[in-house]
Design an enzyme around this catalytic site. Structure first.
Site, PDB file in Angstrom:
ATOM      1  N   GLU A 122       0.833  -1.204   0.000  1.00 52.52           N
ATOM      2  CA  GLU A 122       0.000   0.000   0.000  1.00 52.52           C
ATOM      3  C   GLU A 122       0.874   1.263   0.000  1.00 52.52           C
ATOM      4  O   GLU A 122       0.628   2.207  -0.757  1.00 52.52           O
ATOM      5  CB  GLU A 122      -0.936  -0.015   1.208  1.00 52.52           C
ATOM      6  CG  GLU A 122      -1.926  -1.167   1.149  1.00 52.52           C
ATOM      7  CD  GLU A 122      -3.253  -0.823   1.772  1.00 52.52           C
ATOM      8  OE1 GLU A 122      -4.155  -0.416   1.024  1.00 52.52           O
ATOM      9  OE2 GLU A 122      -3.379  -0.964   3.004  1.00 52.52           O
ATOM     10  N   GLU A 142      -4.881  -8.618   2.905  1.00 51.69           N
ATOM     11  CA  GLU A 142      -5.902  -8.243   3.883  1.00 51.69           C
ATOM     12  C   GLU A 142      -7.136  -9.135   3.838  1.00 51.69           C
ATOM     13  O   GLU A 142      -7.671  -9.531   4.889  1.00 51.69           O
ATOM     14  CB  GLU A 142      -6.296  -6.778   3.687  1.00 51.69           C
ATOM     15  CG  GLU A 142      -5.273  -5.780   4.229  1.00 51.69           C
ATOM     16  CD  GLU A 142      -4.071  -5.589   3.324  1.00 51.69           C
ATOM     17  OE1 GLU A 142      -3.168  -4.821   3.698  1.00 51.69           O
ATOM     18  OE2 GLU A 142      -4.022  -6.216   2.236  1.00 51.69           O
TER      19      GLU A 142
END
Length: 268
Positions: A122, A142
């Site tokens: 990210e 995730e």
């Protein structure tokens, strides 16, 4: 100069600021002290006009394995710790540190070795140029943990790589090799293991040799026009680009070319 601030090493190499995530025992998982120091690093780069580029890398053969889950669960410094106080005072501090809520005006080059997953992938999306060692691993894990990649990936990733690849990465949660990451455009080039930082510094030197006002305007235009209709984007580009032609550095560039010598840019 190479002081260690919390879990981040900060080093000045010429006109490049090198920020090194420095928790190798935890594969450089993001801790609160590391995030606070990262935020300070971005501000330092932008406030010091002698710095023309930033290199972000990790220590110990790893880039970043994501958020420290113990810190996420609250197992960290005591509530009266000054680092926690900073996060209470600025609830967006972690997003700024991870380049979700802050965009440095100086170019940021990522030098990736080893794991660059979850929060690492990210944060990578907030960088401008990306170099990876051959054994680097990427991925957004995730969904495998019942979590959401809230660091910006559902917005930024489909804008940076083809949508089908973005959705595959987001929805499968599988790891990607450096070769795959290069193929889909997540990183720009793959180099032999252990040489990503050296290559990133070479790229930084190429950037640093250019007129800083022009470099920063180019970066600003690329981001400011992303997603705009073409006509609107072209107008915005003119608004950002025209002032560059009026600078002393623009005149110096033309003069140096005519005189067949290296230009000396002064940011004016």
């Amino acid at each position: 100069m190479s002081p260690v601030t919390g879990h981040l090493t900060v080093e000045r190499i010429g006109a490049t600021l090198v920020l090194t995530l420095n928790r190798p025992e935890a594969r450089n998982a993001l801790s609160l002290p590391m995030l606070a120091a990262l935020h300070d690093g971005w501000l330092t780069a932008d406030s010091d006009e002698g710095i023309r580029s930033v290199v972000l890398t990790g220590a110990g053969g790893a880039f970043c394995s994501g958020m420290d889950l113990k810190a996420l669960a609250g197992d960290g410094p005591s509530p009266d710790d000054p680092v926690r106080a900073r996060f209470r005072a600025d609830p967006e501090l972690h997003w700024k540190a991870m380049l979700r809520g802050y965009r440095p005006r100086k170019p940021v080059i990522a030098a990736v070795e080893g794991p660059c997953v979850a929060g690492g992938t990210e944060m990578l999306q907030g960088t401008d140029i990306r170099v990876a060692g051959a054994s680097a691993v990427f991925g957004l894990f995730e969904v495998r943990r019942g979590l959401f990649p809230i660091g910006g990936s559902t917005v930024r990733l489909p804008r940076q790589i083809p949508r089908t690849h973005a959705l595959e990465m987001l929805l499968t949660g599988r790891p990607y090799t450096a070769a795959e990451a290069e193929r889909i455009g997540l990183v720009g080039q793959v180099v032999p293991d252990g040489t990503a930082l050296a290559r990133a510094l070479e790229i930084a030197e190429l950037v640093n040799a250019n007129a800083p006002l022009a470099v920063e305007a180019v970066k600003e235009s690329v981001h400011a026009t992303a997603g705009l209709p073409e006509a609107e984007a072209l107008e915005r580009e003119l608004a950002i680009g025209r002032p560059v032609f009026k600078t002393a550095d623009a005149r110096e560039g033309a003069r140096a070319f005519a005189e067949k010598r290296p230009p000396v840019y002064r940011r004016i």
